[in-house]
Design a protein around this motif. Structure first.
Motif, PDB file in Angstrom:
ATOM      1  N   SER A   1       0.858  -1.176   0.000  1.00 56.94           N
ATOM      2  CA  SER A   1       0.000   0.000   0.000  1.00 56.94           C
ATOM      3  C   SER A   1       0.903   1.238   0.000  1.00 56.94           C
ATOM      4  O   SER A   1       1.894   1.303   0.710  1.00 56.94           O
ATOM      5  N   SER A   2       0.533   2.196  -0.807  1.00 56.00           N
ATOM      6  CA  SER A   2       1.370   3.391  -0.914  1.00 56.00           C
ATOM      7  C   SER A   2       0.878   4.448   0.067  1.00 56.00           C
ATOM      8  O   SER A   2      -0.304   4.749   0.141  1.00 56.00           O
ATOM      9  N   TYR A   3       1.791   4.978   0.825  1.00 51.97           N
ATOM     10  CA  TYR A   3       1.497   6.055   1.755  1.00 51.97           C
ATOM     11  C   TYR A   3       2.298   7.255   1.287  1.00 51.97           C
ATOM     12  O   TYR A   3       3.518   7.297   1.425  1.00 51.97           O
ATOM     13  N   ASP A   4       1.619   8.217   0.704  1.00 50.20           N
ATOM     14  CA  ASP A   4       2.274   9.405   0.194  1.00 50.20           C
ATOM     15  C   ASP A   4       1.804  10.614   1.007  1.00 50.20           C
ATOM     16  O   ASP A   4       0.702  11.118   0.794  1.00 50.20           O
ATOM     17  N   PRO A   5       2.614  11.072   1.971  1.00 50.38           N
ATOM     18  CA  PRO A   5       2.168  12.184   2.817  1.00 50.38           C
ATOM     19  C   PRO A   5       1.920  13.471   2.039  1.00 50.38           C
ATOM     20  O   PRO A   5       1.053  14.258   2.414  1.00 50.38           O
ATOM     21  N   VAL A   6       2.643  13.680   0.950  1.00 49.78           N
ATOM     22  CA  VAL A   6       2.453  14.898   0.156  1.00 49.78           C
ATOM     23  C   VAL A   6       1.068  14.878  -0.490  1.00 49.78           C
ATOM     24  O   VAL A   6       0.341  15.875  -0.470  1.00 49.78           O
ATOM     25  N   GLN A   7       0.683  13.719  -1.043  1.00 49.33           N
ATOM     26  CA  GLN A   7      -0.625  13.608  -1.682  1.00 49.33           C
ATOM     27  C   GLN A   7      -1.749  13.730  -0.652  1.00 49.33           C
ATOM     28  O   GLN A   7      -2.771  14.358  -0.907  1.00 49.33           O
ATOM     29  N   ILE A   8      -1.538  13.163   0.522  1.00 53.31           N
ATOM     30  CA  ILE A   8      -2.547  13.269   1.584  1.00 53.31           C
ATOM     31  C   ILE A   8      -2.712  14.717   2.004  1.00 53.31           C
ATOM     32  O   ILE A   8      -3.829  15.211   2.185  1.00 53.31           O
ATOM     33  N   ARG A   9      -1.592  15.446   2.123  1.00 49.04           N
ATOM     34  CA  ARG A   9      -1.640  16.864   2.489  1.00 49.04           C
ATOM     35  C   ARG A   9      -2.377  17.664   1.421  1.00 49.04           C
ATOM     36  O   ARG A   9      -3.189  18.537   1.731  1.00 49.04           O
ATOM     37  N   ARG A  10      -2.114  17.357   0.154  1.00 49.93           N
ATOM     38  CA  ARG A  10      -2.816  18.048  -0.941  1.00 49.93           C
ATOM     39  C   ARG A  10      -4.317  17.786  -0.875  1.00 49.93           C
ATOM     40  O   ARG A  10      -5.120  18.716  -1.002  1.00 49.93           O
ATOM     41  N   ASP A  11      -4.695  16.518  -0.702  1.00 51.82           N
ATOM     42  CA  ASP A  11      -6.115  16.163  -0.661  1.00 51.82           C
ATOM     43  C   ASP A  11      -6.829  16.850   0.500  1.00 51.82           C
ATOM     44  O   ASP A  11      -7.938  17.357   0.337  1.00 51.82           O
ATOM     45  N   ASN A  12      -6.195  16.872   1.658  1.00 51.95           N
ATOM     46  CA  ASN A  12      -6.798  17.527   2.820  1.00 51.95           C
ATOM     47  C   ASN A  12      -6.967  19.026   2.576  1.00 51.95           C
ATOM     48  O   ASN A  12      -7.983  19.616   2.950  1.00 51.95           O
ATOM     49  N   PHE A  13      -5.961  19.640   1.945  1.00 47.54           N
ATOM     50  CA  PHE A  13      -6.036  21.076   1.706  1.00 47.54           C
ATOM     51  C   PHE A  13      -7.100  21.413   0.661  1.00 47.54           C
ATOM     52  O   PHE A  13      -7.825  22.397   0.801  1.00 47.54           O
ATOM     53  N   VAL A  14      -7.215  20.581  -0.373  1.00 47.79           N
ATOM     54  CA  VAL A  14      -8.259  20.791  -1.376  1.00 47.79           C
ATOM     55  C   VAL A  14      -9.633  20.658  -0.720  1.00 47.79           C
ATOM     56  O   VAL A  14     -10.550  21.431  -1.019  1.00 47.79           O
ATOM     57  N   ALA A  15      -9.781  19.719   0.217  1.00 47.20           N
ATOM     58  CA  ALA A  15     -11.054  19.565   0.924  1.00 47.20           C
ATOM     59  C   ALA A  15     -11.384  20.826   1.721  1.00 47.20           C
ATOM     60  O   ALA A  15     -12.543  21.263   1.762  1.00 47.20           O
ATOM     61  N   LYS A  16     -10.368  21.443   2.335  1.00 50.67           N
ATOM     62  CA  LYS A  16     -10.597  22.679   3.095  1.00 50.67           C
ATOM     63  C   LYS A  16     -10.994  23.824   2.163  1.00 50.67           C
ATOM     64  O   LYS A  16     -11.848  24.647   2.504  1.00 50.67           O
ATOM     65  N   LEU A  17     -10.380  23.889   0.978  1.00 51.25           N
ATOM     66  CA  LEU A  17     -10.745  24.935   0.019  1.00 51.25           C
ATOM     67  C   LEU A  17     -12.168  24.720  -0.506  1.00 51.25           C
ATOM     68  O   LEU A  17     -12.926  25.682  -0.682  1.00 51.25           O
ATOM     69  N   GLU A  18     -12.538  23.462  -0.750  1.00 50.36           N
ATOM     70  CA  GLU A  18     -13.901  23.166  -1.185  1.00 50.36           C
ATOM     71  C   GLU A  18     -14.903  23.572  -0.093  1.00 50.36           C
ATOM     72  O   GLU A  18     -15.993  24.057  -0.390  1.00 50.36           O
ATOM     73  N   GLU A  19     -14.505  23.390   1.155  1.00 56.72           N
ATOM     74  CA  GLU A  19     -15.351  23.783   2.269  1.00 56.72           C
ATOM     75  C   GLU A  19     -15.547  25.302   2.298  1.00 56.72           C
ATOM     76  O   GLU A  19     -16.627  25.782   2.635  1.00 56.72           O
ATOM     77  N   GLN A  20     -14.515  26.044   1.927  1.00 52.78           N
ATOM     78  CA  GLN A  20     -14.635  27.506   1.859  1.00 52.78           C
ATOM     79  C   GLN A  20     -15.623  27.908   0.766  1.00 52.78           C
ATOM     80  O   GLN A  20     -16.381  28.870   0.927  1.00 52.78           O
ATOM     81  N   LYS A  21     -15.645  27.158  -0.346  1.00 56.10           N
ATOM     82  CA  LYS A  21     -16.613  27.444  -1.401  1.00 56.10           C
ATOM     83  C   LYS A  21     -18.037  27.185  -0.905  1.00 56.10           C
ATOM     84  O   LYS A  21     -18.948  27.948  -1.203  1.00 56.10           O
ATOM     85  N   LEU A  22     -18.217  26.105  -0.130  1.00 58.92           N
ATOM     86  CA  LEU A  22     -19.536  25.816   0.436  1.00 58.92           C
ATOM     87  C   LEU A  22     -19.958  26.916   1.404  1.00 58.92           C
ATOM     88  O   LEU A  22     -21.128  27.318   1.438  1.00 58.92           O
ATOM     89  N   LEU A  23     -19.010  27.414   2.187  1.00 58.38           N
ATOM     90  CA  LEU A  23     -19.294  28.489   3.132  1.00 58.38           C
ATOM     91  C   LEU A  23     -19.666  29.776   2.403  1.00 58.38           C
ATOM     92  O   LEU A  23     -20.508  30.540   2.872  1.00 58.38           O
ATOM     93  N   LEU A  24     -19.063  29.983   1.256  1.00 58.29           N
ATOM     94  CA  LEU A  24     -19.380  31.176   0.463  1.00 58.29           C
ATOM     95  C   LEU A  24     -20.817  31.105  -0.054  1.00 58.29           C
ATOM     96  O   LEU A  24     -21.539  32.101  -0.040  1.00 58.29           O
ATOM     97  N   LYS A  25     -21.246  29.911  -0.472  1.00 57.76           N
ATOM     98  CA  LYS A  25     -22.619  29.738  -0.963  1.00 57.76           C
ATOM     99  C   LYS A  25     -23.636  29.788   0.170  1.00 57.76           C
ATOM    100  O   LYS A  25     -24.723  30.310   0.010  1.00 57.76           O
ATOM    101  N   ASP A  26     -23.280  29.184   1.311  1.00 55.10           N
ATOM    102  CA  ASP A  26     -24.186  29.113   2.448  1.00 55.10           C
ATOM    103  C   ASP A  26     -23.455  29.563   3.710  1.00 55.10           C
ATOM    104  O   ASP A  26     -22.690  28.793   4.285  1.00 55.10           O
ATOM    105  N   PRO A  27     -23.669  30.805   4.154  1.00 56.57           N
ATOM    106  CA  PRO A  27     -22.950  31.318   5.331  1.00 56.57           C
ATOM    107  C   PRO A  27     -23.225  30.543   6.625  1.00 56.57           C
ATOM    108  O   PRO A  27     -22.490  30.670   7.586  1.00 56.57           O
ATOM    109  N   THR A  28     -24.264  29.715   6.656  1.00 56.76           N
ATOM    110  CA  THR A  28     -24.567  28.943   7.858  1.00 56.76           C
ATOM    111  C   THR A  28     -23.987  27.525   7.789  1.00 56.76           C
ATOM    112  O   THR A  28     -24.319  26.689   8.630  1.00 56.76           O
ATOM    113  N   HIS A  29     -23.133  27.266   6.819  1.00 57.43           N
ATOM    114  CA  HIS A  29     -22.550  25.924   6.639  1.00 57.43           C
ATOM    115  C   HIS A  29     -21.733  25.523   7.869  1.00 57.43           C
ATOM    116  O   HIS A  29     -20.957  26.319   8.402  1.00 57.43           O
TER     117      HIS A  29
END
Length: 142
Positions: A15-43
């Motif tokens: 099994s491949s454990y790539d900490p750089v890819q995991i960090r990227r995925d987590n950060f993209v998830a946080k940015l997507e969450e900011q987009k959801l917050l922009l659409k719905d301020p009560t998110h």
């Protein structure tokens, strides 16, 4: 046993454990969450935590507030800061804010940041932030 002879066997791939890819995925998830917050301020973010109830561990679902990464300055301009952990990331020395202009332009800026993260353009910044202690607490040697 004749049935098993009809199958071909091989070793399992590691099994491949790539900490750089995991960090990227987590950060993209946080940015997507900011987009959801922009659409719905009560998110709110829904998280699952383990707590002891009557001496037994149970999974409990909690609501977590999502804080916006943008602010409006005195002149009415929207400035976005990218946070790694709890601290804003400096893209240039002393410059941690991204000038957006207006709230309507925020989704485009977030999409640009997502593309930059997926392309690996922020890997150096993330690794420096992780080394300087922007994420978590340093553990003491036992």
């Amino acid at each position: 046993m004749p049935v098993l002879k009809s199958l071909s066997f091989t070793a399992l791939p590691k099994s491949s454990y790539d900490p750089v890819q995991i960090r990227r995925d987590n950060f993209v998830a946080k940015l997507e969450e900011q987009k959801l917050l922009l659409k719905d301020p009560t998110h709110v973010r829904t998280v699952q935590r383990w707590t002891k109830v009557n001496g037994e561990r149970q999974a409990v679902t909690k609501q977590q507030a999502v804080r916006p990464w943008w602010k409006t300055d005195a002149s009415g301009q929207v400035v976005m800061s990218v946070k790694f952990g709890s601290k804003p990331v400096e893209f240039e020395k002393g410059k941690a804010g991204i000038v957006v202009g207006s709230k309507e332009k925020l989704p485009a800026v977030i999409d640009t940041l997502i593309a930059a993260v997926r392309a690996g353009e922020l890997d150096d910044i993330f690794s420096q932030a992780a080394k300087t202690g922007a994420v978590g607490k340093a553990r003491k040697a036992a």
